[in-house]
Scaffold this motif. Structure first.
Motif, PDB file in Angstrom:
ATOM      1  N   PHE A   1      -2.050  -3.783   6.206  1.00  0.00           N
ATOM      2  CA  PHE A   1      -1.424  -2.525   6.611  1.00  0.00           C
ATOM      3  C   PHE A   1      -2.458  -1.393   6.567  1.00  0.00           C
ATOM      4  CE2 PHE A   1       2.348  -4.776   6.689  1.00  0.00           C
ATOM      5  CZ  PHE A   1       3.483  -3.998   6.779  1.00  0.00           C
ATOM      6  N   VAL A   2      -2.092  -0.246   7.145  1.00  0.00           N
ATOM      7  CA  VAL A   2      -2.966   0.927   7.144  1.00  0.00           C
ATOM      8  C   VAL A   2      -2.578   1.803   5.952  1.00  0.00           C
ATOM      9  CG1 VAL A   2      -3.843   2.891   8.462  1.00  0.00           C
ATOM     10  CG2 VAL A   2      -3.060   0.832   9.667  1.00  0.00           C
ATOM     11  N   PHE A   3      -3.331   1.699   4.861  1.00  0.00           N
ATOM     12  CA  PHE A   3      -3.032   2.469   3.650  1.00  0.00           C
ATOM     13  C   PHE A   3      -3.879   3.736   3.620  1.00  0.00           C
ATOM     14  CE2 PHE A   3      -1.532  -1.729   2.298  1.00  0.00           C
ATOM     15  CZ  PHE A   3      -0.286  -1.377   1.782  1.00  0.00           C
ATOM     16  N   LEU A   4      -3.213   4.866   3.409  1.00  0.00           N
ATOM     17  CA  LEU A   4      -3.866   6.167   3.488  1.00  0.00           C
ATOM     18  C   LEU A   4      -3.827   6.905   2.154  1.00  0.00           C
ATOM     19  CD1 LEU A   4      -2.425   7.320   6.931  1.00  0.00           C
ATOM     20  CD2 LEU A   4      -4.593   6.154   6.489  1.00  0.00           C
ATOM     21  N   ASN A   5      -4.817   7.785   1.969  1.00  0.00           N
ATOM     22  CA  ASN A   5      -4.943   8.564   0.735  1.00  0.00           C
ATOM     23  C   ASN A   5      -4.294   9.935   0.827  1.00  0.00           C
ATOM     24  OD1 ASN A   5      -7.016   6.823  -0.823  1.00  0.00           O
ATOM     25  ND2 ASN A   5      -7.955   7.059   1.189  1.00  0.00           N
ATOM     26  N   ARG A   6      -3.867  10.324   2.058  1.00  0.00           N
ATOM     27  CA  ARG A   6      -3.424  11.693   2.337  1.00  0.00           C
ATOM     28  C   ARG A   6      -4.566  12.694   2.095  1.00  0.00           C
ATOM     29  NH1 ARG A   6       2.926  11.517   0.242  1.00  0.00           N
ATOM     30  NH2 ARG A   6       3.767  10.716   2.202  1.00  0.00           N
TER      31      ARG A   6
ATOM     32  N   TYR B   1       1.663   2.711   8.723  1.00  0.00           N
ATOM     33  CA  TYR B   1       0.843   3.611   7.920  1.00  0.00           C
ATOM     34  C   TYR B   1       1.614   3.830   6.621  1.00  0.00           C
ATOM     35  CZ  TYR B   1      -1.472   4.981  12.341  1.00  0.00           C
ATOM     36  OH  TYR B   1      -2.150   5.001  13.540  1.00  0.00           O
ATOM     37  N   ALA B   2       0.971   3.639   5.479  1.00  0.00           N
ATOM     38  CA  ALA B   2       1.682   3.760   4.205  1.00  0.00           C
ATOM     39  C   ALA B   2       0.789   4.420   3.154  1.00  0.00           C
ATOM     40  CB  ALA B   2       2.119   2.373   3.721  1.00  0.00           C
ATOM     41  N   LYS B   3       1.436   4.993   2.143  1.00  0.00           N
ATOM     42  CA  LYS B   3       0.694   5.577   1.021  1.00  0.00           C
ATOM     43  C   LYS B   3      -0.066   4.479   0.271  1.00  0.00           C
ATOM     44  CE  LYS B   3       4.404   7.256  -0.783  1.00  0.00           C
ATOM     45  NZ  LYS B   3       5.352   7.937  -1.700  1.00  0.00           N
ATOM     46  N   LYS B   4      -1.274   4.797  -0.139  1.00  0.00           N
ATOM     47  CA  LYS B   4      -2.126   3.822  -0.811  1.00  0.00           C
ATOM     48  C   LYS B   4      -1.465   3.247  -2.065  1.00  0.00           C
ATOM     49  CE  LYS B   4      -6.870   3.309  -2.559  1.00  0.00           C
ATOM     50  NZ  LYS B   4      -8.154   4.017  -2.791  1.00  0.00           N
ATOM     51  N   ALA B   5      -0.703   4.075  -2.778  1.00  0.00           N
ATOM     52  CA  ALA B   5      -0.089   3.631  -4.034  1.00  0.00           C
ATOM     53  C   ALA B   5       0.895   2.483  -3.824  1.00  0.00           C
ATOM     54  CB  ALA B   5       0.622   4.798  -4.714  1.00  0.00           C
TER      55      ALA B   5
ATOM     56  N   SER C   1      10.666 -15.709  -3.838  1.00  0.00           N
ATOM     57  CA  SER C   1      10.009 -15.975  -2.557  1.00  0.00           C
ATOM     58  C   SER C   1       8.859 -14.997  -2.332  1.00  0.00           C
ATOM     59  CB  SER C   1      11.018 -15.882  -1.414  1.00  0.00           C
ATOM     60  OG  SER C   1      11.519 -14.570  -1.284  1.00  0.00           O
ATOM     61  N   GLY C   2       9.051 -13.742  -2.738  1.00  0.00           N
ATOM     62  CA  GLY C   2       8.006 -12.737  -2.570  1.00  0.00           C
ATOM     63  C   GLY C   2       6.735 -13.105  -3.296  1.00  0.00           C
ATOM     64  N   LEU C   3       6.866 -13.516  -4.551  1.00  0.00           N
ATOM     65  CA  LEU C   3       5.691 -13.913  -5.321  1.00  0.00           C
ATOM     66  C   LEU C   3       5.045 -15.169  -4.741  1.00  0.00           C
ATOM     67  CD1 LEU C   3       7.061 -13.243  -8.928  1.00  0.00           C
ATOM     68  CD2 LEU C   3       5.340 -11.908  -7.688  1.00  0.00           C
ATOM     69  N   THR C   4       5.874 -16.096  -4.245  1.00  0.00           N
ATOM     70  CA  THR C   4       5.345 -17.306  -3.617  1.00  0.00           C
ATOM     71  C   THR C   4       4.563 -16.961  -2.361  1.00  0.00           C
ATOM     72  OG1 THR C   4       7.257 -18.560  -4.447  1.00  0.00           O
ATOM     73  CG2 THR C   4       5.948 -19.574  -2.694  1.00  0.00           C
ATOM     74  N   VAL C   5       5.127 -16.061  -1.552  1.00  0.00           N
ATOM     75  CA  VAL C   5       4.449 -15.621  -0.325  1.00  0.00           C
ATOM     76  C   VAL C   5       3.158 -14.885  -0.668  1.00  0.00           C
ATOM     77  CG1 VAL C   5       4.605 -13.985   1.605  1.00  0.00           C
ATOM     78  CG2 VAL C   5       6.488 -15.569   1.146  1.00  0.00           C
ATOM     79  N   ASN C   6       3.192 -14.022  -1.693  1.00  0.00           N
ATOM     80  CA  ASN C   6       1.985 -13.314  -2.124  1.00  0.00           C
ATOM     81  C   ASN C   6       0.867 -14.290  -2.486  1.00  0.00           C
ATOM     82  OD1 ASN C   6       3.773 -10.664  -3.934  1.00  0.00           O
ATOM     83  ND2 ASN C   6       3.235 -10.823  -1.771  1.00  0.00           N
ATOM     84  N   PHE C   7       1.237 -15.347  -3.218  1.00  0.00           N
ATOM     85  CA  PHE C   7       0.246 -16.338  -3.629  1.00  0.00           C
ATOM     86  C   PHE C   7      -0.333 -17.063  -2.409  1.00  0.00           C
ATOM     87  CE2 PHE C   7      -0.821 -20.664  -5.261  1.00  0.00           C
ATOM     88  CZ  PHE C   7      -1.869 -20.291  -6.086  1.00  0.00           C
TER      89      PHE C   7
ATOM     90  N   ARG D   1       0.600  -0.202  -2.183  1.00  0.00           N
ATOM     91  CA  ARG D   1       0.025  -1.549  -2.173  1.00  0.00           C
ATOM     92  C   ARG D   1      -0.007  -2.190  -3.561  1.00  0.00           C
ATOM     93  NH1 ARG D   1      -6.375  -0.569  -0.671  1.00  0.00           N
ATOM     94  NH2 ARG D   1      -7.057   0.349  -2.644  1.00  0.00           N
ATOM     95  N   TYR D   2       0.200  -1.410  -4.603  1.00  0.00           N
ATOM     96  CA  TYR D   2       0.213  -1.962  -5.962  1.00  0.00           C
ATOM     97  C   TYR D   2       1.619  -2.369  -6.420  1.00  0.00           C
ATOM     98  CZ  TYR D   2      -4.345   0.299  -5.849  1.00  0.00           C
ATOM     99  OH  TYR D   2      -5.606   0.698  -5.484  1.00  0.00           O
ATOM    100  N   VAL D   3       2.617  -2.169  -5.573  1.00  0.00           N
ATOM    101  CA  VAL D   3       3.994  -2.538  -5.915  1.00  0.00           C
ATOM    102  C   VAL D   3       4.143  -4.053  -5.779  1.00  0.00           C
ATOM    103  CG1 VAL D   3       6.424  -2.292  -5.304  1.00  0.00           C
ATOM    104  CG2 VAL D   3       4.887  -0.311  -5.166  1.00  0.00           C
ATOM    105  N   PRO D   4       4.600  -4.758  -6.833  1.00  0.00           N
ATOM    106  CA  PRO D   4       4.731  -6.222  -6.753  1.00  0.00           C
ATOM    107  C   PRO D   4       5.587  -6.670  -5.581  1.00  0.00           C
ATOM    108  CG  PRO D   4       5.002  -5.483  -9.018  1.00  0.00           C
ATOM    109  CD  PRO D   4       4.965  -4.239  -8.169  1.00  0.00           C
ATOM    110  N   CYS D   5       5.263  -7.794  -5.040  1.00  0.00           N
ATOM    111  CA  CYS D   5       5.953  -8.455  -3.934  1.00  0.00           C
ATOM    112  C   CYS D   5       5.762  -7.712  -2.622  1.00  0.00           C
ATOM    113  CB  CYS D   5       7.443  -8.657  -4.247  1.00  0.00           C
ATOM    114  SG  CYS D   5       7.750  -9.806  -5.606  1.00  0.00           S
TER     115      CYS D   5
END
Length: 388
Positions: A143-148, A123-127, A24-30, A129-133
């Motif tokens: 989302f608000v992705f930050l570099n710290r 607020y989340a770590k930028k890294a 479902s996650g991959l379907t939603v991502n698409f 966003r590359y996690v699948p699903c």
């Protein structure tokens, strides 16, 4: 005969949950990607309306695991008038303690009860966003992705908050002001930092980092009217640990939440005064959590006004959503497996089995990442601890 409790502990059942979640996650991502390409450039309001439902359909599967599969009971303490007039009806900045492996899921549970789960952001770590699903879903949901890195992040915050709170429905944005999850080593560093600077030592929290909060305030004013202070705790004497593994094994864990509504106009506009306000809030939060652990009540020794609790009914929508996704996901997988076996399509069969193995591995990896012992090292060195 195997009991329902024993059935929930079987790896086959966990695999079925994993298949449902990742398929479902991959379907939603698409679907999210298609909305970004074909709808967002022409109609941002409709894009964000549809994004709400896609995110809800994905997130509430984990709420289903907590509410229906494990049978958790959440007690929510909130002023009755605030709950009736405002809960689920306004944009909110959430400030929540970050001590448990599934405190984020407890936040999703209450946001589902309030009808805003699809518009929960953080607020989340930028890294991430590359996690699948899940990471991809958050990225595509703005989302608000930050570099710290403060110089870079202050521009991101100012820009992204305007986007987050432009959604047509109420949005809840989570700020983990402590910067990282509470662990003994990080707490030790936090205590040392506080002592060296003459600050109040916190027993149940880390010293909050104020820069993200104070940088956000100028943009928040006018588009987000309130802060919700959330104090979440599990009873120490409970035999079942509050972990994702406990939930997947069908063991209930019961969170207690105290939610306090704080209008943004009560927070000073001056940056230093706003930072001091946040530090004072965490001293108060510490008394609240300490009161609960010592007396079983948020109120007895904390000095704050007592409010009643409410147990919200489980929402049928999360059950129906999971049933729908599991029927779709499992029927597709098992149809392909059986047809490949009957047709002697060994390459197809091996491919399908590899996908199943990958899903199960990803589930184990995700559970491992939520464990406190596997948390980030951010904040564990007292020299690096900062209120900035």
């Amino acid at each position: 005969m195997i009991t329902l409790e024993e059935l929930k502990k079987l790896r086959l059942i966990h695999l079925c949950i994993a298949i449902t979640f990742f398929t479902s996650g991959l379907t939603v991502n698409f679907a999210q990607l298609l909305l970004h390409i074909f709808l967002k450039p022409f109609n941002k309001q409709l894009f964000r309306k549809l994004m709400y439902y896609l995110c809800y359909s994905f997130y509430c599967q984990l709420v289903f695991v907590a509410d229906w599969y494990a049978g958790c009971t959440m007690r929510v303490y909130m002023d009755e008038e605030d709950e009736k007039k405002f809960a689920g009806k306004e944009n909110v900045l959430l400030i929540m303690n970050h001590q448990y492996e599934i405190d984020w899921l407890a936040g999703w549970m209450i946001s589902d009860k309030m009808g805003v789960l699809g518009n929960c952001k953080a607020y989340a770590k930028k890294a991430i966003r590359y996690v699948p699903c899940m990471g991809w879903a958050w990225w595509l949901a703005e989302f608000v992705f930050l570099n710290r890195d403060y110089d870079k992040d202050k521009e991101i915050i100012a820009k992204q908050l305007k986007i987050v709170f432009s959604y047509p429905d109420p949005t809840w944005l989570l700020l983990n002001a402590e910067g990282t999850r509470f662990t003994p080593s990080k707490h030790e560093a936090s205590v040392k930092f506080a002592q060296e600077r003459g600050m109040t030592v916190l027993k149940h929290h880390l010293i909050p980092r104020t820069k993200g909060f104070t940088t956000s305030l100028p943009t928040l004013r006018g588009i987000c009217p309130v802060v919700y202070d959330i104090n979440m705790v599990f009873k120490r004497e409970d035999k079942t640990p509050p972990t994702m593994l406990s939930l997947l094994n069908g063991k209930p864990v019961d969170p207690y939440l105290l939610m306090r509504r704080i209008p943004l106009e009560q927070i000073p506009e001056d940056e230093k005064e706003a930072a001091a306000w946040l530090q004072k809030l965490f001293v108060e939060k510490d008394r609240i959590i300490d009161s609960f652990h010592e007396t079983g009540s948020f109120f007895k020794t904390s000095g704050i006004k007592e409010v009643p609790f409410k147990i919200y009914d489980r929402r049928l929508s999360s059950l129906l959503n999971f049933v729908g996704w599991s029927t779709y996901s499992l029927s597709c997988i098992f149809y392909y497996l059986i047809s490949s076996l009957l047709a002697a399509n060994w390459i197809g069969l091996i491919t399908a089995l590899s996908v199943l193995g990958t899903f199960y591995w990803l589930m184990g990896l995700a559970i491992n990442k939520t464990q406190i012992s596997k948390g980030s090292s951010y904040g564990s060195n007292s020299k690096k601890v900062s209120t900035n």
